[in-house]
Motif scaffolding. Structure first.
Motif, PDB file in Angstrom:
ATOM      1  N   VAL A 113       0.823  -1.228   0.000  1.00 16.08           N
ATOM      2  CA  VAL A 113       0.000   0.000   0.000  1.00 16.08           C
ATOM      3  C   VAL A 113       0.851   1.269   0.000  1.00 16.08           C
ATOM      4  O   VAL A 113       0.348   2.364   0.256  1.00 16.08           O
ATOM      5  N   TYR A 114       2.139   1.113  -0.311  1.00 19.03           N
ATOM      6  CA  TYR A 114       3.060   2.252  -0.284  1.00 19.03           C
ATOM      7  C   TYR A 114       3.547   2.546  -1.698  1.00 19.03           C
ATOM      8  O   TYR A 114       3.902   1.634  -2.435  1.00 19.03           O
ATOM      9  N   ASP A 115       3.573   3.831  -2.048  1.00 16.02           N
ATOM     10  CA  ASP A 115       3.973   4.229  -3.399  1.00 16.02           C
ATOM     11  C   ASP A 115       5.470   4.077  -3.669  1.00 16.02           C
ATOM     12  O   ASP A 115       5.879   3.773  -4.783  1.00 16.02           O
ATOM     13  N   GLY A 116       6.275   4.282  -2.637  1.00 15.70           N
ATOM     14  CA  GLY A 116       7.732   4.243  -2.825  1.00 15.70           C
ATOM     15  C   GLY A 116       8.296   2.843  -2.655  1.00 15.70           C
ATOM     16  O   GLY A 116       7.574   1.842  -2.742  1.00 15.70           O
ATOM     17  N   ASP A 117       9.616   2.781  -2.379  1.00 15.62           N
ATOM     18  CA  ASP A 117      10.329   1.519  -2.175  1.00 15.62           C
ATOM     19  C   ASP A 117      10.108   1.069  -0.724  1.00 15.62           C
ATOM     20  O   ASP A 117      10.350   1.850   0.215  1.00 15.62           O
ATOM     21  N   PHE A 118       9.679  -0.173  -0.526  1.00 17.97           N
ATOM     22  CA  PHE A 118       9.394  -0.636   0.844  1.00 17.97           C
ATOM     23  C   PHE A 118      10.620  -0.480   1.759  1.00 17.97           C
ATOM     24  O   PHE A 118      10.501  -0.374   2.975  1.00 17.97           O
ATOM     25  N   TRP A 119      11.835  -0.470   1.153  1.00 20.06           N
ATOM     26  CA  TRP A 119      13.045  -0.381   1.983  1.00 20.06           C
ATOM     27  C   TRP A 119      13.116   0.944   2.747  1.00 20.06           C
ATOM     28  O   TRP A 119      13.825   1.059   3.756  1.00 20.06           O
ATOM     29  N   ASP A 120      12.355   1.981   2.296  1.00 18.48           N
ATOM     30  CA  ASP A 120      12.309   3.254   3.047  1.00 18.48           C
ATOM     31  C   ASP A 120      11.976   2.987   4.516  1.00 18.48           C
ATOM     32  O   ASP A 120      12.486   3.654   5.414  1.00 18.48           O
ATOM     33  N   PHE A 121      11.091   1.995   4.763  1.00 14.41           N
ATOM     34  CA  PHE A 121      10.687   1.693   6.145  1.00 14.41           C
ATOM     35  C   PHE A 121      11.847   1.094   6.938  1.00 14.41           C
ATOM     36  O   PHE A 121      11.902   1.209   8.155  1.00 14.41           O
ATOM     37  N   TYR A 122      12.754   0.438   6.230  1.00 14.35           N
ATOM     38  CA  TYR A 122      13.893  -0.212   6.889  1.00 14.35           C
ATOM     39  C   TYR A 122      15.097   0.744   6.940  1.00 14.35           C
ATOM     40  O   TYR A 122      16.175   0.367   7.351  1.00 14.35           O
ATOM     41  N   SER A 123      14.830   1.978   6.493  1.00 18.07           N
ATOM     42  CA  SER A 123      15.845   3.031   6.599  1.00 18.07           C
ATOM     43  C   SER A 123      15.354   4.118   7.542  1.00 18.07           C
ATOM     44  O   SER A 123      15.838   5.250   7.505  1.00 18.07           O
ATOM     45  N   GLY A 124      14.330   3.811   8.332  1.00 14.06           N
ATOM     46  CA  GLY A 124      13.933   4.744   9.384  1.00 14.06           C
ATOM     47  C   GLY A 124      12.533   5.330   9.287  1.00 14.06           C
ATOM     48  O   GLY A 124      12.059   5.943  10.237  1.00 14.06           O
ATOM     49  N   LYS A 125      11.832   5.144   8.144  1.00  7.99           N
ATOM     50  CA  LYS A 125      10.483   5.711   8.015  1.00  7.99           C
ATOM     51  C   LYS A 125       9.483   4.850   8.808  1.00  7.99           C
ATOM     52  O   LYS A 125       9.504   3.618   8.695  1.00  7.99           O
ATOM     53  N   LEU A 126       8.630   5.511   9.583  1.00  7.33           N
ATOM     54  CA  LEU A 126       7.644   4.780  10.393  1.00  7.33           C
ATOM     55  C   LEU A 126       6.553   4.171   9.500  1.00  7.33           C
ATOM     56  O   LEU A 126       6.077   4.834   8.581  1.00  7.33           O
ATOM     57  N   ILE A 127       6.152   2.955   9.786  1.00  3.50           N
ATOM     58  CA  ILE A 127       5.063   2.335   9.005  1.00  3.50           C
ATOM     59  C   ILE A 127       3.724   2.770   9.608  1.00  3.50           C
ATOM     60  O   ILE A 127       3.409   2.438  10.754  1.00  3.50           O
ATOM     61  N   THR A 128       2.939   3.511   8.830  1.00  4.97           N
ATOM     62  CA  THR A 128       1.658   4.000   9.357  1.00  4.97           C
ATOM     63  C   THR A 128       0.467   3.342   8.656  1.00  4.97           C
ATOM     64  O   THR A 128      -0.672   3.510   9.068  1.00  4.97           O
ATOM     65  N   GLU A 129       0.747   2.621   7.593  1.00  5.71           N
ATOM     66  CA  GLU A 129      -0.335   1.995   6.824  1.00  5.71           C
ATOM     67  C   GLU A 129       0.147   0.653   6.272  1.00  5.71           C
ATOM     68  O   GLU A 129       1.287   0.544   5.804  1.00  5.71           O
ATOM     69  N   ALA A 130      -0.708  -0.354   6.324  1.00  2.25           N
ATOM     70  CA  ALA A 130      -0.325  -1.676   5.797  1.00  2.25           C
ATOM     71  C   ALA A 130      -1.584  -2.505   5.612  1.00  2.25           C
ATOM     72  O   ALA A 130      -2.622  -2.234   6.240  1.00  2.25           O
ATOM     73  N   LEU A 131      -1.503  -3.521   4.764  1.00  3.12           N
ATOM     74  CA  LEU A 131      -2.588  -4.496   4.713  1.00  3.12           C
ATOM     75  C   LEU A 131      -2.634  -5.190   6.074  1.00  3.12           C
ATOM     76  O   LEU A 131      -1.596  -5.334   6.725  1.00  3.12           O
ATOM     77  N   PRO A 132      -3.810  -5.651   6.509  1.00  2.00           N
ATOM     78  CA  PRO A 132      -3.844  -6.390   7.775  1.00  2.00           C
ATOM     79  C   PRO A 132      -3.068  -7.706   7.660  1.00  2.00           C
ATOM     80  O   PRO A 132      -3.068  -8.344   6.612  1.00  2.00           O
ATOM     81  N   VAL A 133      -2.398  -8.059   8.770  1.00  2.00           N
ATOM     82  CA  VAL A 133      -1.587  -9.286   8.810  1.00  2.00           C
ATOM     83  C   VAL A 133      -2.131 -10.199   9.906  1.00  2.00           C
ATOM     84  O   VAL A 133      -2.474  -9.740  10.998  1.00  2.00           O
ATOM     85  N   GLY A 134      -2.212 -11.492   9.619  1.00  5.57           N
ATOM     86  CA  GLY A 134      -2.518 -12.496  10.640  1.00  5.57           C
ATOM     87  C   GLY A 134      -1.367 -13.491  10.675  1.00  5.57           C
ATOM     88  O   GLY A 134      -0.630 -13.624   9.688  1.00  5.57           O
ATOM     89  N   THR A 135      -1.171 -14.178  11.800  1.00  6.35           N
ATOM     90  CA  THR A 135      -0.065 -15.139  11.860  1.00  6.35           C
ATOM     91  C   THR A 135      -0.511 -16.476  12.442  1.00  6.35           C
ATOM     92  O   THR A 135      -1.378 -16.522  13.311  1.00  6.35           O
ATOM     93  N   ILE A 136       0.127 -17.533  11.933  1.00  4.84           N
ATOM     94  CA  ILE A 136       0.016 -18.857  12.562  1.00  4.84           C
ATOM     95  C   ILE A 136       1.459 -19.250  12.866  1.00  4.84           C
ATOM     96  O   ILE A 136       2.250 -19.531  11.966  1.00  4.84           O
ATOM     97  N   LEU A 137       1.804 -19.209  14.149  1.00  4.51           N
ATOM     98  CA  LEU A 137       3.201 -19.308  14.567  1.00  4.51           C
ATOM     99  C   LEU A 137       3.648 -20.764  14.687  1.00  4.51           C
ATOM    100  O   LEU A 137       2.920 -21.590  15.246  1.00  4.51           O
TER     101      LEU A 137
END
Ligand code: NZQ
Ligand code: ZN
Length: 391
Positions: A113-137
């Motif tokens: 749901v992000y227009d730019g490169d997802f790596w921006d989030f791993y370079s310090g940008k806060l994630i404020t929007e995302a598809l919902p995630v569920g987990t089976i651990l």
């Protein structure tokens, strides 16, 4: 205690056979088209993947599948997942696996749901929007099932970085301890080590009068000391697995970390090792933590002595508290070795001659300016000395 906010909205379903309700939970949290994301095949071999598909089909939920997440998950598969989600109109990401699969799922969910490169989030940008995630651990370790964090390795340079944001906290997490019974002993021990690291990284604080969180951490560490050896001895011990699984969640959803400064130097020092040598994160931590703790002990001897007495059952030596502190660190080191964890660089597959490169990546990567900060600030020289202590 410092001011804090605490937001932990994940719905947990814990216990035997809970994965059969995966479809119901996806629907409850708004999913209509699902990406099932998984790792190298353990969930195929165990039959879990088929059970999850059946659960989605029962709810009439269409899905696409993307496997192949590697431990220390890579950026390449994240880009592939983002393309797939956009092309297929996916609106819910379901992670079936361990921390690596969950972290890759979170990255895909944010990147889609992000227009730019997802790596921006791993370079310090806060994630404020995302598809919902569920987990089976399927492994108790990283705590990603209840955390707002994700750690990905960039294949363009092989460096490992984290991203964060409440938007990637899982909407639901299914925790069935029986699913962890197929883990090899080494992976189980890596998980136990990581959980204990998440507790120690919070225990090492510069905030005074945080007895409630100190006591919670001590209780969880004592639980790991009790349950870890039981599960190594008998991998089918459901009750031990159950206690470890919930401890893993509690250790990292930050209920034990609120209102206090935290450390994370051991994690930062370790992340360079698992990025460079592709070792398991927990194994890297087993070698890293005793060295870091010994190096920083003098910063607050009484904090280490307190853990030694309350967690490791050491006798307090009031004349020489540093002896008590050291005894606690040694007890921790011996415990990790008894679980089958490595104790030095050689056993981890790391090389002494790489230390200058590791230090450079650690102290200057990710926008850092020559040091890392936590319980104490460590400069390049400190970090080099710590890596040398691990040789
Ligand atoms: O890939 P498959 O075939 O599933 O095999 C995995 C993998 O080889 C296997 N495994 C998992 N469940 C199994 C199983 N094998 C048999 N039976 C099962 N039930 O175990 C291996 C390790 O899996 P992985 O997902 O990598 O383990 P873990 O949960 O320890 O995750 C490690 C990653 O999490 C990151 C680490 O840096 C590392 O990349 N972390 C994430 C955090 C977070 N998001 O909050 C915090 C942590 O501190 C950590 O940094
Ligand atoms: Zn960790």
């Amino acid at each position: 205690m410092r001011n804090f906010t605490f937001y932990s909205p994940t719905f947990f379903a814990f216990g035997k056979d809970t994965e059969k309700d995966a479809g119901k939970y996806v629907r409850r949290f708004g999913g209509t088209k699902v990406l099932i994301h998984y790792g190298g095949g353990s969930v195929v071999r165990s039959g879990l993947l088929d059970r999850v598909k059946a659960s989605l089909e029962e709810e009439g939920l269409p899905y696409v599948v993307l496997g192949g997440v590697k431990p220390n998950p890579r950026s390449g598969l994240v880009y592939e997942g983002i393309d797939l989600c956009r092309k297929e109109g996916v609106d819910f990401v379901l992670a079936v696996g361990g921390g690596s699969t969950i972290d890759s799922s979170k990255a895909i969910a944010a990147g889609t749901v992000y227009d730019g490169d997802f790596w921006d989030f791993y370079s310090g940008k806060l994630i404020t929007e995302a598809l919902p995630v569920g987990t089976i651990l399927t492994i108790a370790a990283a705590g990603s099932e209840g955390s707002p964090d994700s750690v990905i390795t960039n294949e363009n340079g092989m460096f490992k970085r984290g991203a964060t944001g409440d938007a990637i906290r899982p909407k639901f997490s299914i925790l069935n301890p029986a699913l962890t019974q197929t883990l090899p002993p080494y992976q189980t021990a890596c998980g136990v080590t990581d959980i204990m690291a998440h507790l120690y990284e919070r225990y090492l604080t510069n905030t005074r009068d945080v007895e409630v969180t100190d006591r919670l951490i001590e209780a969880l560490l004592l639980t790991m000391i009790h349950e870890g050896p039981r599960v190594i001895e008998n991998p089918d011990d459901y009750e031990a697995r159950a206690n470890i699984m919930w401890a893993g969640m509690m250790a990292h959803n930050n209920s034990c970390g609120v209102g206090r400064t935290q450390d994370w130097n051991s994690h930062n020092i370790e992340h360079e090792l698992s990025a460079e040598y592709d070792c398991a994160h927990g194994a890297g931590l087993a070698v890293t933590m005793p060295a870091v703790f010994t190096y920083v002990m003098e910063h607050d001897v009484m904090r280490f002595a307190k853990a030694a007495v309350r967690v490791w059952g050491c006798q307090m030596d009031f004349d020489h508290p540093e002896k008590t502190a050291k005894a606690g660190i040694e007890a921790f080191r011996s415990f990790l070795i008894s679980l089958g964890m490595p104790k030095n660089f050689a056993e981890l597959g790391a090389r002494e001659e790489d230390i200058p490169n590791l230090v450079r990546a650690l102290c200057y990567g990710n926008g850092r300016k020559g040091s890392i900060s936590g319980f104490v600030t460590l400069n390049e020289e400190d970090c080099a000395k710590i890596y040398k202590m691990m040789v």
